[in-house]
Structures are given as structure tokens and as C-alpha cells.
Design a protein around this motif. Sequence first.
Motif, PDB file in Angstrom:
ATOM      1  N   THR A   1       4.301 -10.194 -16.485  1.00 63.65           N
ATOM      2  CA  THR A   1       3.374  -9.643 -15.498  1.00 63.65           C
ATOM      3  C   THR A   1       3.977  -8.451 -14.781  1.00 63.65           C
ATOM      4  OG1 THR A   1       2.416 -11.841 -15.164  1.00 63.65           O
ATOM      5  CG2 THR A   1       1.984 -10.185 -13.465  1.00 63.65           C
TER       6      THR A   1
ATOM      7  N   LEU B   1       2.447  -4.605 -14.567  1.00 65.35           N
ATOM      8  CA  LEU B   1       2.072  -3.952 -13.317  1.00 65.35           C
ATOM      9  C   LEU B   1       2.934  -2.732 -13.019  1.00 65.35           C
ATOM     10  CD1 LEU B   1       1.482  -7.131 -11.096  1.00 65.35           C
ATOM     11  CD2 LEU B   1      -0.240  -5.717 -12.235  1.00 65.35           C
ATOM     12  N   CYS B   2       4.197  -2.783 -13.374  1.00 64.05           N
ATOM     13  CA  CYS B   2       5.116  -1.688 -13.037  1.00 64.05           C
ATOM     14  C   CYS B   2       5.049  -0.530 -14.019  1.00 64.05           C
ATOM     15  CB  CYS B   2       6.554  -2.214 -12.973  1.00 64.05           C
ATOM     16  SG  CYS B   2       6.869  -3.384 -11.635  1.00 64.05           S
TER      17      CYS B   2
ATOM     18  N   SER C   1      10.605  -0.791  -8.263  1.00 69.38           N
ATOM     19  CA  SER C   1       9.141  -0.951  -8.222  1.00 69.38           C
ATOM     20  C   SER C   1       8.578  -0.542  -6.868  1.00 69.38           C
ATOM     21  CB  SER C   1       8.764  -2.396  -8.547  1.00 69.38           C
ATOM     22  OG  SER C   1       9.362  -3.299  -7.634  1.00 69.38           O
TER      23      SER C   1
ATOM     24  N   SER D   1       5.919   2.586  -6.462  1.00 74.73           N
ATOM     25  CA  SER D   1       4.590   2.376  -5.873  1.00 74.73           C
ATOM     26  C   SER D   1       4.275   3.450  -4.838  1.00 74.73           C
ATOM     27  CB  SER D   1       4.501   0.985  -5.252  1.00 74.73           C
ATOM     28  OG  SER D   1       5.367   0.859  -4.140  1.00 74.73           O
TER      29      SER D   1
ATOM     30  N   SER E   1      -1.564   1.047  -6.012  1.00 75.65           N
ATOM     31  CA  SER E   1      -1.501  -0.304  -5.439  1.00 75.65           C
ATOM     32  C   SER E   1      -1.188  -1.343  -6.511  1.00 75.65           C
ATOM     33  CB  SER E   1      -2.831  -0.636  -4.739  1.00 75.65           C
ATOM     34  OG  SER E   1      -3.892  -0.711  -5.678  1.00 75.65           O
ATOM     35  N   VAL E   2      -1.516  -1.030  -7.769  1.00 77.95           N
ATOM     36  CA  VAL E   2      -1.167  -1.928  -8.865  1.00 77.95           C
ATOM     37  C   VAL E   2       0.348  -2.036  -8.983  1.00 77.95           C
ATOM     38  CG1 VAL E   2      -1.287  -2.255 -11.366  1.00 77.95           C
ATOM     39  CG2 VAL E   2      -3.305  -1.487 -10.110  1.00 77.95           C
ATOM     40  N   THR E   3       1.039  -0.897  -8.861  1.00 77.68           N
ATOM     41  CA  THR E   3       2.497  -0.920  -8.910  1.00 77.68           C
ATOM     42  C   THR E   3       3.069  -1.705  -7.737  1.00 77.68           C
ATOM     43  OG1 THR E   3       2.381   1.295  -9.878  1.00 77.68           O
ATOM     44  CG2 THR E   3       4.544   0.525  -9.199  1.00 77.68           C
TER      45      THR E   3
ATOM     46  N   CYS F   1       1.713  -4.278  -6.399  1.00 74.30           N
ATOM     47  CA  CYS F   1       1.600  -5.683  -6.804  1.00 74.30           C
ATOM     48  C   CYS F   1       2.757  -6.061  -7.728  1.00 74.30           C
ATOM     49  CB  CYS F   1       0.260  -5.926  -7.497  1.00 74.30           C
ATOM     50  SG  CYS F   1      -1.179  -5.783  -6.417  1.00 74.30           S
TER      51      CYS F   1
ATOM     52  N   LEU G   1       5.645  -6.971  -5.642  1.00 81.06           N
ATOM     53  CA  LEU G   1       5.550  -8.334  -5.105  1.00 81.06           C
ATOM     54  C   LEU G   1       5.972  -9.361  -6.156  1.00 81.06           C
ATOM     55  CD1 LEU G   1       2.163  -8.085  -3.134  1.00 81.06           C
ATOM     56  CD2 LEU G   1       4.499  -7.852  -2.257  1.00 81.06           C
ATOM     57  N   VAL G   2       5.544  -9.153  -7.398  1.00 84.03           N
ATOM     58  CA  VAL G   2       5.967 -10.058  -8.474  1.00 84.03           C
ATOM     59  C   VAL G   2       7.476  -9.963  -8.682  1.00 84.03           C
ATOM     60  CG1 VAL G   2       5.717 -10.606 -10.928  1.00 84.03           C
ATOM     61  CG2 VAL G   2       3.716  -9.937  -9.593  1.00 84.03           C
TER      62      VAL G   2
END
Length: 504
Positions: free
Chosen positions: A308, A312-313, A375, A379, A466-468, A470, A473-474
Amino acid sequence: MPMAREEGRPVRFVFVLLFFALLLHVVLGTLYCWGNLTTYVTSYLRRLYPRVSYDDTLWAYLLTPLAQAVAMPTIGAYVTSHSGPRSAAYAGGLLCGLCMLACSYAVRYSLAAFVLVFGGMWGTSIGLAFSTPIVAGVTYLPERKGLVAGVVAAAYGLGPFVMNFVITAYVNPHGCKPACPGPAGDFPGFRCPGWVPVSGDDALLLACTDKFFPPESSVVLSVPSLLQLLAGLYTAVACVSSFFIVPRTQPLAPSCFAKAEGPPRKRVASGTEQDEDPTPQAARIEGLLRNMGTDEVMRGSLGWLVWTAFMLCGCVGIFLLAQYESFAQFGDGVSNPVESSRLNSYMSIGNAFGRVLHGALCDRFGFSKVLVASSFAASLLHVTFAFAGGSVVLFYTWCVLISFFYGGVFAIFPTAALHLYGDQSFTGNFGFVFSGFALGALLVGVANSLVTDMLGLKGATVALGSVTFCGFLVACVIHSRVEKLQAKASFHVLPKLLAADSQG
């Protein structure tokens, strides 16, 4: 039939291996020339489809990681484990040349054929050859897995540094600028030696979103022969380089889906195996989870967290780097093809340097800490990317920095797969993790037009950025899990260390 073991190759041979690994990955990394190549290929395809746009041909670029994600854990892992990294590298290199040769014919007849041939064949070639230098290199420097992965992957980002100048020098030697197409299909704003301009009012055409070369210009007509030139060049370089992709030993599992049996083992100088004696921090994680088969990785939650995070990254970076010229057209930009090639080369240097530095940092601090920091920085750059287009200096800076952190992704995640799951099933394990990135790139490609229409260009970059975030956060969750694994490994290792000390 599995390979025979090779013994006695000196450690210093790793420098020879890494040199030719760089050449091999320069060829594979010419995928990043797409930002420059697409202006010529898309203009050529407008001979068949007058309304084709960069969004249409972008699918050739986005399909590539998807094909790579399918090929790496299947064909790539099978060939690497059964015939060795050298054979897999040969197969990937030959397929690179065949891909360009096939594209030189497909581009003349069909957009769909070109997209499928380029994306499918080039992605499969990367899936075959990408991991081979890493698989071979870590057998020489087992304590520097991150550095090996970073150095090898660095050349993947250096491809455009050389090849963009070759492409531009061959197909557009005069540095002619693309122009806005007129209502009647003419190009009144196009100026280039040997081209007779059509009379018209240029001022009426300066506000177009996408600029192209006239389909009948000498620039566009050179595209098929350019692809054939690249086919011969890629085949020659890749085949010579593949000859030197030879591991010191053969620590590969019989199958990419084979399960690890018994306690972790390591090879010693005599060629025998003995129980692992965990030492540094990264080795403790490796001692706990190493040599896991891909099926075991897929059953664990940590593997899916890494999957994941890669999705995202990485997915936003591949979109921004493929479309940077489109963003530039809304500001002072880089509409001159020569200037575009220069910027793309600067970006490739940033990409390569990011891979080496991130790999070295992973060895020093652990991949999870580097992933968290990288990451978060990426972002911020992604969210603010569209606001940098009004200034050439800011635009250059943002493009290079985004390339730097995007390149780092491809050093962090191979290192994560090596440190967590070992090197026996590395090609299959990294292929599984990479499939997350491929899926993310595909989803971004699908959602691109919809998000841009709803939010506008600046709003779309903020949303994609904003996807990056997230992904950051992962990454924090992954770091927490890794810290717990390290603590658990230390708890089990300490009695062994004390016992060994008392016996000594």
C-alpha cells in the motif's frame, strides 16, 4: 534445472558488475524519456488520428508498470531462479530492442497497437531484467543491500540524461518548437527549417492547452526511424551488459513461490551453511523474516502495508513526471524542446542521486525511518507543484526535487523487501510489492481527467498530493511495526549472544 553453484569469485568483481548493471539500467530507465518522446510520437499518431492527445498516448506509459508488475513475480522470478540473473538480464535486454522495433511499425498503423506494444513489451522487459543486478550484487555486499539497490536503481533514473539528447538531436536537430493546431488542421505558428509556414493569425492560437508538431514536418516523419535506431542501440548495450550480471554465489530459491524451510541459514566462506548469527539491527529483522516465499509474504499484513505504501508514495510521482511539460505550458514553462531535454536531464540526475542517497540512508538508519521522512517531504512537493509553474526557477526546482524523492522510492522498497524477506525470493517478493505501485499508476491515469475537470489543474495536484500524504501515514504504521519486530528480535537474540560469549 536450477543453476550450479559458482564459488571463488572475488568480492572486488562487484565493481565490474555494478558498472555494467548501470549500463543495463540506463537502457531500462529510458522509459523516463517519455516526457520528451511523447511530443514526437503523439504528433506522429495525429497523422492517423487528428484529435489524439497526450492523455491518449499517456496510456502507453501507464501500462508499462502494470506489465512489469505482472512479469516480475512470474516470468522474471522463474527465469532468475532457474536460469540465473544473467539469463533473465539477456531476455529483458533483447525484449527492449524488440519492443522499440515493433513500436516503429505499430506507430504507423494504430494508436491501440502502439500503446499495447510499448506498454506490454517494455514493461515485461523491465520485469525480466530490473532485479537481476540487485540479486547478483547483494551476494558480494550482503551488509550493503540498500546501497547496492540504490546504485543499481540510480542508473534507471539516469537513462534520460543521455538518451534525451540523442532523441532530440536525431529527430529535432534544429530545436523546433511545437505549435498550436489551427481550426483547419494547419499550424500557422510553427517555424522550422524546411517547413513552409501557412499564413494565419498566430495570436488566435496561443491559448491552446496542448501543442504538437505538424504531422507532415520532418520532425514527425523521423519518428519511425528514431525508434529503429533506439532498438539497435538498446539491444547492443543490454546484451553486452548482461554478460557481467553474475552473482558470487547462487542463493536463489528453486521457485519464486517456494517456502522457506527450517531456521534462517547463511553461507560462510567454506561454501557450507550454518545457523544465522544476527548482528546489526537490519540483520535482526532479516534473521526473523528472511527467505520468505512470495505466497508467505502475501499472507502477512506487513507485506500488504508495504504494498500500500508503494502504491500511495509512487503513483503520483509517475504521473507528475510524465506530464510535467503540460503543467509547464500554464506558466513560463519549457516549451522549447531543447530546454525540455535539458530539464529532463536535470530531473534524471536528481532521480539517480535520490536513489543512491536513499539506499545508503536505508543501510544507516533502516528503511522504515527513511520511508517516513521521504514520503512526508514528497507529499509537500506534490501538493504545491502546480503553484511553482509561474516561475522557471521554481518549476525547475520542484521538478528536480520531485524526481529526487520519486527516485528514492525505488531504492527504499527493494531494500525493504531484502531486509524483511531476504534475497532468495527477492524477485517475486519485490514484484508483489511493485504491483501496488502499478495499480496506483493505473488508478491515477483513470482518475486524472475526472479530477482535473472537477477541481482544475491546481486543485488536481493538491488532491493527488494528498494521496502521497496518505502514503506517509501508512509509512508511520510500517515504522511502528518494524520497531516492534526489532524489539522482538533483540529479545530472542540476546540469550544466543550471551551464550556465545560465555563459550568464548
